[in-house]
Motif scaffolding. Structure first.
Motif, PDB file in Angstrom:
ATOM      1  N   LEU A 254       0.735  -1.270  -0.017  1.00 30.74           N
ATOM      2  CA  LEU A 254      -0.086  -0.021  -0.154  1.00 30.74           C
ATOM      3  C   LEU A 254       0.847   1.111  -0.072  1.00 30.74           C
ATOM      4  O   LEU A 254       0.590   2.388  -0.876  1.00 30.74           O
ATOM      5  N   ARG A 288      -4.061  -5.728  -4.350  1.00 26.39           N
ATOM      6  CA  ARG A 288      -4.582  -4.321  -3.976  1.00 26.39           C
ATOM      7  C   ARG A 288      -4.778  -3.570  -5.287  1.00 26.39           C
ATOM      8  O   ARG A 288      -5.778  -2.988  -5.316  1.00 26.39           O
ATOM      9  N   THR A 291      -8.383  -3.612  -6.410  1.00 24.40           N
ATOM     10  CA  THR A 291      -9.584  -2.960  -5.814  1.00 24.40           C
ATOM     11  C   THR A 291      -9.461  -1.224  -5.959  1.00 24.40           C
ATOM     12  O   THR A 291     -10.138  -0.703  -5.419  1.00 24.40           O
ATOM     13  N   LEU A 292      -8.493  -0.675  -6.566  1.00 24.25           N
ATOM     14  CA  LEU A 292      -8.203   0.792  -6.451  1.00 24.25           C
ATOM     15  C   LEU A 292      -8.894   1.511  -7.458  1.00 24.25           C
ATOM     16  O   LEU A 292      -8.942   0.907  -8.385  1.00 24.25           O
ATOM     17  N   ASP A 293      -9.411   2.311  -7.032  1.00 28.49           N
ATOM     18  CA  ASP A 293     -10.147   3.283  -7.944  1.00 28.49           C
ATOM     19  C   ASP A 293      -9.107   3.701  -9.139  1.00 28.49           C
ATOM     20  O   ASP A 293      -9.681   3.995 -10.187  1.00 28.49           O
ATOM     21  N   ARG A 294      -8.120   4.199  -8.823  1.00 30.82           N
ATOM     22  CA  ARG A 294      -6.926   4.841  -9.608  1.00 30.82           C
ATOM     23  C   ARG A 294      -6.098   3.434  -9.969  1.00 30.82           C
ATOM     24  O   ARG A 294      -4.725   3.974 -10.427  1.00 30.82           O
TER      25      ARG A 294
ATOM     26  N   GLN B 418      -7.021   6.873  -2.662  1.00 31.10           N
ATOM     27  CA  GLN B 418      -7.257   5.680  -2.009  1.00 31.10           C
ATOM     28  C   GLN B 418      -6.274   4.836  -1.315  1.00 31.10           C
ATOM     29  O   GLN B 418      -6.133   4.713   0.020  1.00 31.10           O
ATOM     30  N   ALA B 419      -5.266   4.455  -1.944  1.00 31.16           N
ATOM     31  CA  ALA B 419      -4.150   4.003  -1.374  1.00 31.16           C
ATOM     32  C   ALA B 419      -3.268   4.529  -0.357  1.00 31.16           C
ATOM     33  O   ALA B 419      -3.044   3.943   0.875  1.00 31.16           O
ATOM     34  N   LEU B 422      -5.635   3.743   2.513  1.00 34.50           N
ATOM     35  CA  LEU B 422      -5.656   2.396   3.082  1.00 34.50           C
ATOM     36  C   LEU B 422      -4.170   2.074   3.643  1.00 34.50           C
ATOM     37  O   LEU B 422      -4.000   1.112   4.343  1.00 34.50           O
ATOM     38  N   SER B 423      -3.185   2.763   3.325  1.00 29.94           N
ATOM     39  CA  SER B 423      -1.800   2.405   4.020  1.00 29.94           C
ATOM     40  C   SER B 423      -1.881   2.820   5.481  1.00 29.94           C
ATOM     41  O   SER B 423      -1.037   2.298   6.352  1.00 29.94           O
TER      42      SER B 423
END
Lengths: 433, 433
Positions: A254, A288, A291-294, B418-419, B422-423
């Protein structure tokens, strides 16, 4: 697929050098366009800025609507949900507390000759912060640029933030309000930089311009450098994680993705002493990513510029890290302080397993405007000092001048600068009378 | 004849603005030439540097003779007469003592959340100093550039100094030796800057380049900025003297001439509360001009850019001074400290009747590399900090992350990163398990 390297492989040095020199940005040559825009703004002021904003941002402005009114700002700020407001306020308070400690000291002393020496710091009178529009319009960057200026004591602090099609991010305006910004102009691009540097009928010129921007903004900052001060020219973001394999691979994945998701040109590198751990991290990244939007952006960055490097020990990791001179460096190892002592070049270091880089982006306190593209070799993150300047002070007594003046006269004569020497000699002669 | 202005005259504001905006340098556009030279040096290294040195400096070099040998340096240094050596050594010691006090402090602290924060300073690994050839080859500038780098702890310090026709100034080499310079290359121009920035087969690249130079050098520094750090782009020198009329007019005349003699584009301005004193100074300038070796240069500078401004009181003088933001400012008044308190923008201030600006050029201690062309509004003279960079540090404990992590997560989500969120979340979830 990211690059896998092992420092014990024969081809390592060549492969690592290739990684170091990889050009992550197309050097679009916009210099002529930018020169023309700057000339136009210098010549026609508001009229040029307004025309260019209509052309590039599809936004019709008048001199009266170049800036947000305080009512407009209040209305936008009122739209920010309480949780976001509280988070932004905590970030502002923590960033302010950290930067408060950066205020430099004035000094005055008298040396053994009797000469009084010293220096005095003061703020620049006015600073302009550039805040990009669209995707990269980050309220956190407003705090990171404006709060150091505010702590420095800058009297007039303004923002240029393009609002393509009129769209504005209320959090950007709230961040501006929280950090003492006086005026927010709805303009961007090279025309905004030109207006800040040279002024227009409506926009007063500033002394220092900071903040990130696209190729046009960067080229314009480079051109106005000297007329005003500028901060560094920022390149794509990058992170280096050094891990001893005792972390959760998912956490490291992450952390790597949190740079990768910024930009397809961002770079995320893991150096580890544990090859198996490196593979676990790579698997966690892939999982991961789904699942990320980006994921398109993060995936491209990881595929094109990501790297996992296995080394024999942490000393080797530190040596490679210094060659990279990373913007962000995470030390996810058992004894991060010992490893830190071996590191020379890095913009910001995040120590231990519980310090994800994202903490530094928002709320830790240190600045997130950091040197990219190996420039941590010679430059620092944004600080209070960037908004201050130092005046050196000297005061001679007749005795001090008698003691050191003759050497100044000698050196002036050696350099054939006669008037320099005579300006000292005339005073010395008075003493000898 | 210099300009005479009186702040009580009707046309003063317009005339003062004209003086402020007077363009003292022809902006020769050498950018294309410089771009070609840099490309050539990047592509062909030593061969290009050697060809360009033959062409511009009429000097034939080989890779082996690019640098002076230590024997050559010793032989040249031995030619320096004792009085000059002693003066240079005193200057070096005083400049070192002043700059020693500029070394910045590292900091570490733990805040109320339990987060450990701080920063650490370190020197750049290698610095290159440019020393112009010919008339402007000043040993004092070698000290002023090299000693701050040495005090900063820079490991590798090199000089590029063109030696047209092979002529070298032994004092330059002695100054280099006194300030810890490792290697002196006999090259100059844009080719020297390119070699320092990118390296050649013989010349290792550096991280920071400082020192004055002609239009080619300035354009080259601007181009390599980002690849390496640079100091400011220096313009022609300037002095402002504020005098209450209680000085010897001859002293003030010599102080004004000591800037004028540098360069036909230099600027010397007197602001005084005593119109008759202003005329006395002008007469003293004319008288001294007759006897100066460099009267052609000093006379042209005084004629084209000199000014004598009469004001009603010293507060008015301070206000005009801040608009000029002078590189050098002499306060030749009864109470210079009181006047200093009213001054905001100046590179270096010289307090009282016994502190001619020339003291600061050589031996006072403060640096003589100072912001020109009104850039004292936003920049400072050269210092130890120019050769250092700061790494910010952050270390979270689980408790600290629990305290401030949620706000970071909130802001990351607000910015659609998002990441990043999440991190932080992945670590927080571990704590909550």
């Amino acid at each position: 697929m990211p690059v896998y390297l092992d420092s014990r492989d024969a081809g390592f040095e060549a492969a690592f050098t290739t990684l170091l020199n990889a050009k992550r940005e197309d050097a679009v040559d916009v210099d002529d366009t930018v020169a023309a825009i700057i000339s136009d703004v210098r010549a026609r002021g508001d009229a040029a800025v307004i025309e260019l904003t209509a052309k590039f941002d599809k936004l019709d402005l008048t001199p009266d609507t170049l800036a947000f009114t305080s009512d407009e700002i209040e209305a936008e700020c009122a739209r920010v949900p309480e949780a976001e407001r509280a988070a932004l306020e905590l970030a502002a308070a923590r960033i302010r507390a950290y930067h408060d400690r950066q205020r430099p000291q004035d000094m005055r002393w008298t040396d053994e000759s009797g000469a009084e020496l010293g220096w005095r710091w003061g703020p620049v009178a006015a600073a302009g912060l550039y805040v990009p529009g669209g995707l990269a319009s980050y309220p956190s960057s407003v705090l990171m640029n404006a709060i150091p200026a505010q702590v420095a004591g800058v009297q007039r602090l303004v923002i240029c933030a393009p609002t393509p099609g009129g769209k504005v991010n209320p959090l950007v305006l709230l961040a501006a309000k929280l950090s003492g910004v006086e005026t927010v102009y709805r303009i961007g691009g090279a025309q905004a930089i030109a207006a800040l540097a040279y002024g227009t009928q409506t926009i007063a010129p500033v002394d220092k311009i900071t903040g990130p921007g696209n190729a046009f903004v960067a080229a314009a900052k480079r051109r106005v450098f000297g007329r005003v001060g500028i901060d560094m020219i920022a390149g794509p973001s990058e992170i280096l994680v050094i891990a001893d394999g005792q972390s959760d691979p998912d956490w490291i994945a992450l952390d790597l993705l949190s740079q990768a998701e910024h930009d397809e040109s961002a770079q995320s590198i893991l150096i580890t002493t544990d090859a198996a751990f490196g593979k676990d991290v790579a698997r966690a990244v892939d999982k991961r990513l789904e699942t990320l939007d980006r994921r398109a952006i993060a995936g491209a960055s990881w595929r094109d510029y990501g790297a996992i490097i296995t080394v024999g020990d942490l000393t080797e990791a530190a040596a490679l890290s210094d060659r990279i001179a990373p913007e962000h460096l995470e030390l996810c190892v058992a004894d991060p302080e010992a490893l830190l002592a071996q590191i020379t070049h890095a913009g910001a270091v995040f120590l231990g397993h519980w310090t994800p880089e994202a903490i530094g982006d928002y709320i830790g306190g240190p600045n997130h405007v950091l040197p990219t593209a190996r420039s941590a070799r010679f430059s620092s993150g944004l600080s209070v000092l960037d908004f201050m300047k130092r005046t050196t002070l000297a005061r001679m007594t007749p005795e001090a001048l008698a003691a050191i003046g003759p050497a100044a006269e000698q050196l002036a004569m050696s350099e054939s600068l006669q008037a320099h020497g005579l300006s000292v000699r005339a005073r010395l002669d008075r003493l000898n009378r």
